[in-house]
Motif scaffolding. Sequence first.
Motif, PDB file in Angstrom:
ATOM      1  N   ASN A   1       0.831  -1.212   0.000  1.00  0.00           N
ATOM      2  CA  ASN A   1       0.000   0.000   0.000  1.00  0.00           C
ATOM      3  C   ASN A   1       0.863   1.259   0.000  1.00  0.00           C
ATOM      4  O   ASN A   1       0.566   2.228  -0.696  1.00  0.00           O
ATOM      5  CB  ASN A   1      -0.920  -0.007   1.222  1.00  0.00           C
ATOM      6  N   GLU A   2       1.941   1.241   0.771  1.00  0.00           N
ATOM      7  CA  GLU A   2       2.842   2.400   0.832  1.00  0.00           C
ATOM      8  C   GLU A   2       3.512   2.635  -0.516  1.00  0.00           C
ATOM      9  O   GLU A   2       3.787   3.766  -0.899  1.00  0.00           O
ATOM     10  CB  GLU A   2       3.905   2.201   1.914  1.00  0.00           C
ATOM     11  N   GLN A   3       3.800   1.541  -1.233  1.00  0.00           N
ATOM     12  CA  GLN A   3       4.437   1.695  -2.549  1.00  0.00           C
ATOM     13  C   GLN A   3       3.505   2.400  -3.523  1.00  0.00           C
ATOM     14  O   GLN A   3       3.930   3.265  -4.294  1.00  0.00           O
ATOM     15  CB  GLN A   3       4.913   0.333  -3.068  1.00  0.00           C
TER      16      GLN A   3
ATOM     17  N   ASP B   1       7.933  10.767   2.673  1.00  0.00           N
ATOM     18  CA  ASP B   1       7.290  10.103   3.821  1.00  0.00           C
ATOM     19  C   ASP B   1       7.007   8.637   3.477  1.00  0.00           C
ATOM     20  O   ASP B   1       7.301   7.733   4.248  1.00  0.00           O
ATOM     21  CB  ASP B   1       5.954  10.781   4.170  1.00  0.00           C
ATOM     22  N   GLU B   2       6.415   8.429   2.293  1.00  0.00           N
ATOM     23  CA  GLU B   2       6.019   7.061   1.910  1.00  0.00           C
ATOM     24  C   GLU B   2       7.257   6.180   1.740  1.00  0.00           C
ATOM     25  O   GLU B   2       7.223   4.991   2.051  1.00  0.00           O
ATOM     26  CB  GLU B   2       5.186   7.068   0.625  1.00  0.00           C
ATOM     27  N   ALA B   3       8.352   6.784   1.238  1.00  0.00           N
ATOM     28  CA  ALA B   3       9.586   6.013   1.087  1.00  0.00           C
ATOM     29  C   ALA B   3      10.048   5.504   2.461  1.00  0.00           C
ATOM     30  O   ALA B   3      10.491   4.360   2.593  1.00  0.00           O
ATOM     31  CB  ALA B   3      10.672   6.876   0.442  1.00  0.00           C
ATOM     32  N   ARG B   4       9.917   6.361   3.481  1.00  0.00           N
ATOM     33  CA  ARG B   4      10.289   5.928   4.837  1.00  0.00           C
ATOM     34  C   ARG B   4       9.335   4.860   5.360  1.00  0.00           C
ATOM     35  O   ARG B   4       9.742   3.922   6.044  1.00  0.00           O
ATOM     36  CB  ARG B   4      10.317   7.120   5.800  1.00  0.00           C
ATOM     37  N   HIS B   5       8.028   5.024   5.043  1.00  0.00           N
ATOM     38  CA  HIS B   5       7.061   4.016   5.520  1.00  0.00           C
ATOM     39  C   HIS B   5       7.376   2.650   4.907  1.00  0.00           C
ATOM     40  O   HIS B   5       7.333   1.631   5.591  1.00  0.00           O
ATOM     41  CB  HIS B   5       5.626   4.434   5.177  1.00  0.00           C
ATOM     42  N   VAL B   6       7.702   2.645   3.601  1.00  0.00           N
ATOM     43  CA  VAL B   6       8.093   1.392   2.943  1.00  0.00           C
ATOM     44  C   VAL B   6       9.275   0.780   3.697  1.00  0.00           C
ATOM     45  O   VAL B   6       9.296  -0.416   3.996  1.00  0.00           O
ATOM     46  CB  VAL B   6       8.486   1.646   1.457  1.00  0.00           C
TER      47      VAL B   6
ATOM     48  N   ASP C   1       2.556  11.198   9.755  1.00  0.00           N
ATOM     49  CA  ASP C   1       2.740  11.671   8.378  1.00  0.00           C
ATOM     50  C   ASP C   1       1.419  11.604   7.596  1.00  0.00           C
ATOM     51  O   ASP C   1       1.076  12.521   6.849  1.00  0.00           O
ATOM     52  CB  ASP C   1       3.779  10.809   7.649  1.00  0.00           C
ATOM     53  N   GLU C   2       0.707  10.493   7.768  1.00  0.00           N
ATOM     54  CA  GLU C   2      -0.532  10.297   6.995  1.00  0.00           C
ATOM     55  C   GLU C   2      -1.557  11.387   7.289  1.00  0.00           C
ATOM     56  O   GLU C   2      -2.325  11.778   6.413  1.00  0.00           O
ATOM     57  CB  GLU C   2      -1.139   8.920   7.267  1.00  0.00           C
ATOM     58  N   ALA C   3      -1.557  11.871   8.525  1.00  0.00           N
ATOM     59  CA  ALA C   3      -2.518  12.922   8.882  1.00  0.00           C
ATOM     60  C   ALA C   3      -2.326  14.143   7.979  1.00  0.00           C
ATOM     61  O   ALA C   3      -3.297  14.792   7.576  1.00  0.00           O
ATOM     62  CB  ALA C   3      -2.364  13.301  10.346  1.00  0.00           C
TER      63      ALA C   3
HETATM   64 FE   LIG Z   1       2.294   6.058   4.117  1.00  0.00          FE
END
Ligand SMILES: [Fe+2]
Length: 391
Positions: free
Chosen positions: A171-173, A203-208, A283-285
Motif C-alpha cells: 500500500n505504501e508503494q 514520507d512514503e519512502a520511509r514508511h516502505v 505523516d498520513e494525517a
Molecule cells: Fe504512508
Amino acid sequence: MPATTGLEGLGLDTGGHLLVEHALATLPPGDQLTVTGRDPALSIHLAAWCRAQGHRFDGGDPPVITKGQAGQQRWHGAVRAGEAAGPPRRSADPRWGLAARGALVEAGGPPIGAEWADRDHVWADIAPKLYAAAAAAQWDPATAADWSAPIALPAEVEHAVVQIMTYLVENEQAALIIPARLLSQIHPHFREVMQLLATQAADEARHVEVFTRRAMLSGGPLGTSGAGGRASLQTLLSEPDFTTASFLLSVLGEGTFVDLLRFLHRHAPDPVTADVTRLALRDEARHVAFGVAHTAHTARADPGYLGVLRQAVERRHAALLNTAGLGSEVFDALILLAAGSWEPQAISRGWQAVQLLQQTMDEGRRRRLAYIGFPAGEAAELSALHTRNFM
Ligand SMILES: [Fe+2]
Ligand SMILES: [Fe+2]
C-alpha cells in the motif's frame, strides 16, 4: 561630458566588464561612457566586447563607447511569472517554463509541458503551511525506532505482524508512486504543492522502509500479497485527473489508513510495531489534510466536481466488484493482533475490535466526504462503496 568608469589595473577579461556594465546601466541608450584603465589590451578587448553586447566602440585614448539598444530590446516583451510573494495566479502561463515565481521571464524560451496549470486543479490554501510542517517533521528511520529491542512474540502473533507489514508495504508503494507522478505534471508556479507532494513521497519512502524492516526483524520470510488488494491499488495508479487521484488516494484511502494505523498502534504487541505505526500515522494525517483541503477547494470553485468524484468512486467500485478486496490473511491477522492469543474469548474480542475499526473507518470517510460538500446521504453511500482493501 561623457560619464567615466575607472578599471585601474583590471582587465576587461578578468572582471572589468562588470564595472563597464554597472556604469552603462545608469545611462540611457545613445549616451557615451569613457573607460579608463592601465591594462594594455583594454581598447582591443573593449572593441570586441562592444560588438558582442550591441554597443558602439568610438575609440580614443582613453576609449569612449556609446550605449546601444540591445540590452533593452532583449527584455522587450518580458513578463513577470506572477508575484514572488503572496498567492499564486489563478492560471499559470506555460511560457513561464521553469522560471521562478515572480521572475522576469525573457520571451522565447521553451514552454513547460505541465498537465495542470490552473490553480483550482491543484491548490489548497493550506499547502504552504503543510509543506513547512512536513519539512520540519522528517524523521530518521534508523533512529526513530529501537531496532535492537528483542522481539519475543508467540510465533502466530509474530506471523500476523509480518503479514500486516507485508500488506502495508504494498500500500505504501502505491502511495509513493502517486504523489511522485502527480508532482511531475504540476506547473512549477504552484511550487508549494510540488514541494508538499515531494515530502509526501519521501514520507512514503520511509514508511516502505520501516514496515519492511519490521517485517524482517524476526528473520522470517515476508507474508502474502493477494491479487485483489493489488488490483485495488492498481486502479489508483491509473487515475489521470489530479483532483480525482488526490480524492481517491488521500481522502478515501489514506483517510481510512489513518484509522488502520491507529488501530495497529493501539494493538501493537511490541515496541517497534508501536513506533513505526505511530510515525506513519503522524505523516498520513498531513497527507489526508491536503487531500481533503484540495478536494474541498476544487468542489467550492466548481460544485459540479462533486459529480466527477462520485463517478470515480462508482467506477472504481464497479472495476473491483469481482475481486476479493482485503485478503483474508490480512483480515485474520488484524483479528489475531487485537486478540493477542488463541483463547476463544480473546478471538471474540479481536473480532469485535476489527468490526469497530471498520465502523470507525466508515464514520471517518463520511465526515470527510461531508466536509468536501457531499450531502450526508450521499456521503454514506460513497463511503459504503469504498474498496474493502482500505487504501
Ligand atoms: Fe504512508
Ligand atoms: Fe500517505
